[in-house]
Design an enzyme around this catalytic site. Structure first.
Site, PDB file in Angstrom:
ATOM      1  CG  ASP A   6      -1.809   1.063   1.433  1.00 43.80           C
ATOM      2  OD1 ASP A   6      -2.297   1.575   0.414  1.00 43.80           O
ATOM      3  OD2 ASP A   6      -2.085   1.447   2.592  1.00 43.80           O
ATOM      4  CD  GLU A   8      -3.079   8.293   0.026  1.00 42.04           C
ATOM      5  OE1 GLU A   8      -3.205   9.516   0.062  1.00 42.04           O
ATOM      6  OE2 GLU A   8      -3.985   7.531  -0.331  1.00 42.04           O
TER       7      GLU A   8
HETATM    8 MG   LIG Z   1      -3.229   2.904   3.516  1.00 40.96          MG
END
Ligand SMILES: [Mg+2]
Length: 207
Positions: A6, A8
């Protein structure tokens, strides 16, 4: 080995929150914690951008100033020596390509905006939203061993499916739903788990 991560919350801060801070538009600060329905959340964001005549170039200018978390660039550079890196994110290419380039330029799979010729945002195309599990399923189907790293509820299925899932600084309630998923709260811990996964793989017949 594929390292699917991932963006963010793991490698960089939440970009919409930075846009909200700089523009002072609280609507943009809403997250999936406030509005569970992602599409409804995005409709609100797009409407707020339009009301305030904020265009793609304005968002990109703000996103350009977002810095990766300290150590993220080095972590990726090291991890790349252990496997291929795939960044799979619910963010938007237009907002996150810059920061991914600044971290060394890895493959990014994210959503895109729909904008007119003047850069007014009209909507969006969701490629990744709700489909991270499909990404993992497809990669497994063609024989990859997968380390997956995520921090949020939108990573839950991805973490359930990966061979070596890692929940990075995730909420306890999510961790409770993923009892077989290892947790890391520093990049050093993350690095250690990636290393162990890599060694386990090296001692098996997988590549
Ligand atoms: Mg995230």
């Amino acid at each position: 080995m594929l390292i699917v991560t991932d963006l963010e919350g793991v490698l960089v801060p939440e970009i919409w929150q930075e846009v909200a801070r700089v523009t002072g538009l609280s609507t943009l600060d809403l997250t999936t914690h406030d509005e569970v329905d992602f599409e409804a959340l995005m409709e609100k964001r797009v409407a707020a951008l339009s009301r305030n005549d904020l265009r793609l170039s304005d968002l990109q200018r703000i996103a350009e100033n977002v810095l990766p978390f300290p150590g993220a660039t080095e972590l990726l550079r090291w991890a790349r020596t252990k496997g291929q890196i795939m960044i799979v994110s619910d963010t938007f290419h237009e907002l996150s390509e810059g920061i991914v380039q600044r971290m060394g330029g890895y493959n990014l799979f994210a959503n895109t905006f729909r904008a007119d010729a003047e850069g007014r945002i009209l909507g969006y195309r969701l490629r990744i939203r709700g489909r991270k599990d499909k990404v993992i399923r497809s990669l497994k189907e063609i024989g990859y061993r997968i380390v997956a790293i995520g921090d949020g509820y939108n990573d839950e299925l991805m973490l359930q499916l990966a061979h070596h899932p890692i929940l990075y600084r995730g909420p306890d309630a999510l961790a409770a739903r993923l009892p077989n998923v290892r947790r890391a709260s520093t990049f050093e811990e993350l690095r250690q788990i990636i290393l162990e996964s890599h060694e386990e793989l090296a001692s098996s017949n997988f590549t």
